[in-house]
Design a protein around this motif. Structure first.
Motif, PDB file in Angstrom:
ATOM      1  N   UNK A 159       0.862  -1.177   0.000  1.00 45.31           N
ATOM      2  CA  UNK A 159       0.000   0.000   0.000  1.00 45.31           C
ATOM      3  C   UNK A 159       0.899   1.228   0.000  1.00 45.31           C
ATOM      4  N   UNK A 160       0.558   2.249  -0.771  1.00 41.01           N
ATOM      5  CA  UNK A 160       1.339   3.480  -0.818  1.00 41.01           C
ATOM      6  C   UNK A 160       0.475   4.646  -0.344  1.00 41.01           C
ATOM      7  N   UNK A 161       1.030   5.463   0.534  1.00 46.13           N
ATOM      8  CA  UNK A 161       0.327   6.634   1.040  1.00 46.13           C
ATOM      9  C   UNK A 161       1.297   7.800   1.124  1.00 46.13           C
ATOM     10  N   UNK A 162       0.779   8.991   0.866  1.00 44.48           N
ATOM     11  CA  UNK A 162       1.603  10.184   0.995  1.00 44.48           C
ATOM     12  C   UNK A 162       1.339  11.156  -0.133  1.00 44.48           C
ATOM     13  N   UNK A 206      26.359 -17.700  -5.591  1.00 46.68           N
ATOM     14  CA  UNK A 206      26.645 -18.535  -4.423  1.00 46.68           C
ATOM     15  C   UNK A 206      26.152 -17.894  -3.129  1.00 46.68           C
ATOM     16  N   UNK A 207      25.811 -16.615  -3.197  1.00 48.20           N
ATOM     17  CA  UNK A 207      25.329 -15.906  -2.011  1.00 48.20           C
ATOM     18  C   UNK A 207      24.063 -15.131  -2.383  1.00 48.20           C
ATOM     19  N   UNK A 208      22.939 -15.808  -2.547  1.00 52.00           N
ATOM     20  CA  UNK A 208      21.705 -15.143  -2.969  1.00 52.00           C
ATOM     21  C   UNK A 208      21.230 -14.114  -1.951  1.00 52.00           C
ATOM     22  N   UNK A 209      20.531 -13.129  -2.465  1.00 52.50           N
ATOM     23  CA  UNK A 209      20.015 -12.079  -1.601  1.00 52.50           C
ATOM     24  C   UNK A 209      18.938 -12.631  -0.666  1.00 52.50           C
ATOM     25  N   UNK A 210      18.844 -12.084   0.535  1.00 53.80           N
ATOM     26  CA  UNK A 210      17.712 -12.452   1.398  1.00 53.80           C
ATOM     27  C   UNK A 210      16.421 -11.869   0.837  1.00 53.80           C
ATOM     28  N   UNK A 211      15.293 -12.434   1.247  1.00 53.93           N
ATOM     29  CA  UNK A 211      13.996 -11.902   0.833  1.00 53.93           C
ATOM     30  C   UNK A 211      13.911 -10.435   1.239  1.00 53.93           C
ATOM     31  N   UNK A 212      13.469  -9.565   0.347  1.00 54.70           N
ATOM     32  CA  UNK A 212      13.423  -8.138   0.703  1.00 54.70           C
ATOM     33  C   UNK A 212      12.434  -7.857   1.821  1.00 54.70           C
ATOM     34  N   UNK A 213      12.678  -6.763   2.511  1.00 54.11           N
ATOM     35  CA  UNK A 213      11.810  -6.330   3.619  1.00 54.11           C
ATOM     36  C   UNK A 213      11.107  -5.031   3.234  1.00 54.11           C
ATOM     37  N   UNK A 214      10.151  -4.659   4.047  1.00 53.83           N
ATOM     38  CA  UNK A 214       9.461  -3.388   3.817  1.00 53.83           C
ATOM     39  C   UNK A 214      10.439  -2.221   3.936  1.00 53.83           C
ATOM     40  N   UNK A 215      11.419  -2.345   4.822  1.00 57.86           N
ATOM     41  CA  UNK A 215      12.439  -1.293   4.942  1.00 57.86           C
ATOM     42  C   UNK A 215      13.240  -1.147   3.653  1.00 57.86           C
ATOM     43  N   UNK A 216      13.535  -2.288   3.002  1.00 59.03           N
ATOM     44  CA  UNK A 216      14.248  -2.232   1.713  1.00 59.03           C
ATOM     45  C   UNK A 216      13.413  -1.473   0.678  1.00 59.03           C
ATOM     46  N   UNK A 217      12.113  -1.741   0.664  1.00 59.77           N
ATOM     47  CA  UNK A 217      11.223  -1.068  -0.287  1.00 59.77           C
ATOM     48  C   UNK A 217      11.206   0.439  -0.012  1.00 59.77           C
ATOM     49  N   UNK A 218      11.085   0.802   1.271  1.00 55.35           N
ATOM     50  CA  UNK A 218      11.035   2.219   1.608  1.00 55.35           C
ATOM     51  C   UNK A 218      12.341   2.923   1.250  1.00 55.35           C
ATOM     52  N   UNK A 263       8.481  11.154  -0.092  1.00 52.43           N
ATOM     53  CA  UNK A 263       7.181  11.804  -0.186  1.00 52.43           C
ATOM     54  C   UNK A 263       6.015  10.845  -0.113  1.00 52.43           C
ATOM     55  N   UNK A 264       6.292   9.572  -0.023  1.00 57.59           N
ATOM     56  CA  UNK A 264       5.223   8.592   0.211  1.00 57.59           C
ATOM     57  C   UNK A 264       5.823   7.370   0.881  1.00 57.59           C
ATOM     58  N   UNK A 265       4.963   6.616   1.542  1.00 56.07           N
ATOM     59  CA  UNK A 265       5.428   5.486   2.330  1.00 56.07           C
ATOM     60  C   UNK A 265       4.732   4.202   1.907  1.00 56.07           C
ATOM     61  N   UNK A 266       5.474   3.104   2.021  1.00 54.20           N
ATOM     62  CA  UNK A 266       4.935   1.770   1.740  1.00 54.20           C
ATOM     63  C   UNK A 266       4.533   1.104   3.048  1.00 54.20           C
ATOM     64  N   UNK A 267       3.428   0.380   3.002  1.00 54.36           N
ATOM     65  CA  UNK A 267       2.970  -0.357   4.179  1.00 54.36           C
ATOM     66  C   UNK A 267       2.200  -1.595   3.726  1.00 54.36           C
ATOM     67  N   UNK A 268       1.847  -2.427   4.695  1.00 51.51           N
ATOM     68  CA  UNK A 268       0.969  -3.576   4.473  1.00 51.51           C
ATOM     69  C   UNK A 268       1.419  -4.444   3.294  1.00 51.51           C
ATOM     70  N   UNK A 269       2.657  -4.975   3.326  1.00 57.97           N
ATOM     71  CA  UNK A 269       3.114  -5.807   2.205  1.00 57.97           C
ATOM     72  C   UNK A 269       2.404  -7.162   2.191  1.00 57.97           C
ATOM     73  N   UNK A 270       1.998  -7.601   0.992  1.00 53.03           N
ATOM     74  CA  UNK A 270       1.413  -8.939   0.857  1.00 53.03           C
ATOM     75  C   UNK A 270       2.288  -9.863   0.016  1.00 53.03           C
ATOM     76  N   UNK A 271       3.277  -9.296  -0.669  1.00 57.66           N
ATOM     77  CA  UNK A 271       4.185 -10.129  -1.466  1.00 57.66           C
ATOM     78  C   UNK A 271       5.487  -9.374  -1.633  1.00 57.66           C
ATOM     79  N   UNK A 272       6.586  -9.959  -1.155  1.00 53.55           N
ATOM     80  CA  UNK A 272       7.932  -9.410  -1.299  1.00 53.55           C
ATOM     81  C   UNK A 272       8.825 -10.505  -1.834  1.00 53.55           C
TER      82      UNK A 272
END
Length: 486
Positions: A187-190, A231-243, A253-262
């Motif tokens: 969800x994006x707000x801002x 040989x060193x795959x990335x960890x699953x992204x987090x909401x902080x990574x998205x922000x 100027x806008x924020x991400x929240x309520x992730x359903x798929x990362x």
């Protein structure tokens, strides 16, 4: 001999099964997964696909469930380089319909059930052997039971790792792009969030950042992350990574929240050389995969299915000669090449890493997207309304292979009836009626009028011009139809 067997119940397999069932052809649709897609995956249904859905009879349900995006924006830093709008698309559906793939599959499955056909789940193709007159198939059910099936036609709509393609031993030529990509449904707000009816692309020196609107006040974010060590795959992204990506590449100027798929993904660009091998066909991702740039993948696959369905139906119903099926691979393979090329170019442009090349790109885009004609051309290309079959063995005469313009209809769209038929357009009703009477299996019984009295046209069941000829070229029309029938 049983029904046509379709492997893979994604949007492509569902489209093909529904069209065959609508035309009265027996069909089985199997999928080894226990349930349908639960994530958003492919998001966009474009204008040409919606037009073809008119023939299928399911457009209304999609329009009700989807979100209409009216345009796109391309930005760099705080500068808007251009805003292509979709209102210029020459279609009744002059927008991008944003709808998650899980809903696309749900609606198509409901449409299929209206013809009395349901997806058979947890049924896996484990082997097949094609003969001149049919295909012998081995299936495995969830309880381990094996079933042997004889089918006249086997169609692989079973995705990028297609067992049908592997069973044919076909090369899937191409390569993987090196970058990792992030995908986030949030969800994006801002105050600076992109408009909820716009596809927003932010070009940044670190790579592109794209926001696609989703119904329900949600959005899909896609962004490059660069290369990583296998040989060193990335960890699953987090909401902080998205922000962090929002703040760096889109200016905050806008924020991400309520992730359903990362998740992460990589782009592969691959394609088979031929879509048909005797009585075995490939469609969708089983035949071609490419960059998601432009949102063409699912649409191209569903259009593969529509193209194949009416041809299979006419052959199975003995309305046309088996040679009609020879046109499927050259027509759709040429489209696959085009989509692969266009999507690759868009990706290459967006992922330029050299600062001088990025600056030149941005300058060129700002100039070009300031031109009305360029913005219209971009929208038209994305909509797929100009896809045509000029080089097809079914296309004869000037303008043949092109989409039959919607404003030329004087009745329901060609191919929308219970059986596939070509449609004759002519100003000479008497001669036209005589011709349709000689080819009742191929042509709609009543010819339709055309606004161009100097020409006659024979339009295919999928709404493309097959024959374009002079108004008095009845011999050409006769020969064209005779070739289809024999």
């Amino acid at each position: 001999m049983t029904e046509c067997l379709i492997v893979g119940a994604g949007p492509v397999g569902l489209t093909l099964a529904a069209e065959l069932a609508r035309y009265g052809v027996g069909v089985r649709l199997i999928d080894r997964a226990p349930h349908a897609t639960e994530t958003s995956k492919a998001l966009v249904v474009w204008s040409r696909t919606l037009e073809l859905m008119d023939r299928m009879g399911c457009t209304a349900a999609f329009l009700e469930a989807g979100l209409r995006a009216s345009g796109a924006s391309i930005r760099s830093g705080g500068t808007v380089l251009g805003r292509p709008r979709f209102e210029s698309i020459a279609s009744a559906y002059n927008f991008a319909l944003m709808i998650p793939q899980r809903d696309t599959e749900r609606l198509l499955a409901a449409h299929l059930r209206s013809f009395g056909v349901a997806v058979e789940r947890e049924v896996e193709l484990v082997g097949f052997h094609a003969e001149a007159d049919g295909v012998e198939v081995r299936l495995r059910h969830a309880d381990g039971r094996e079933e042997r099936v004889s089918t006249p036609w086997l169609i692989g709509c079973d995705g990028a790792h297609s067992p049908v393609r592997h069973g044919l031993g076909l090369a899937f030529a191409g390569a993987a792009q090196g970058d990792d990509w992030l995908l986030a449904d949030v969800r994006l707000d801002g105050p600076e969030a992109p408009p909820p009816d716009e596809i927003a692309t932010y070009l940044h020196r670190d790579g592109p950042f794209v926001v696609f609107p989703i119904p329900g006040r949600r959005a899909r974010i896609v962004a490059t992350l660069g290369r990583t060590d296998p040989l060193h795959p990335r960890p699953i992204p987090t909401l902080n990574d998205v922000q962090a990506l929002i703040d760096r590449r889109a200016g905050g100027g806008f924020r991400a929240s309520d992730p359903v798929w990362l998740t992460h993904f990589r782009i592969n660009e691959r394609k088979v050389a031929q879509y048909r091998h005797g009585r075995v066909f490939l469609a969708g991702d089983a035949a071609h995969i490419h960059s998601p740039a432009g949102g063409q993948g699912m649409n191209t696959g569903m259009q593969d299915a529509v193209n194949l369905a009416w041809k299979l139906a006419m052959v199975e119903r003995r309305q046309a000669a088996p040679s009609l099926l020879d046109s499927y691979s050259p027509e759709r393979s040429a489209v696959g090449d085009l989509v692969l090329r266009n999507a690759g170019r868009l990706t290459d442009m967006a992922t330029l890493s050299n600062p001088a090349a990025q600056a030149a790109r941005n300058l060129a885009l700002r100039f070009l997207l300031g031109l009305h004609a360029v913005r219209d051309r971009m929208a038209t290309t994305m909509s797929e309304i100009e896809i045509a079959y000029a080089g097809s063995p079914l296309s004869i005469g000037p303008g043949a292979g092109a989409r039959w313009e919607p404003d030329a209809y004087d009745g329901p769209p060609p191919g929308s009836g219970p059986a596939p038929r070509f449609v004759l357009y002519t100003a000479d009703a008497a001669r036209g009626t005589a011709l349709t009477g000689r080819f009742p299996g191929l042509l709609e019984p009543a010819p339709r009028t055309t606004t161009d009295a100097s020409r006659l046209f024979i339009v295919r069941p999928d709404g493309y011009v097959g024959l374009s000829a002079g108004a008095a070229a009845w011999g050409d029309a006769e020969r064209y139809l005779q070739a289809l029938a024999s």
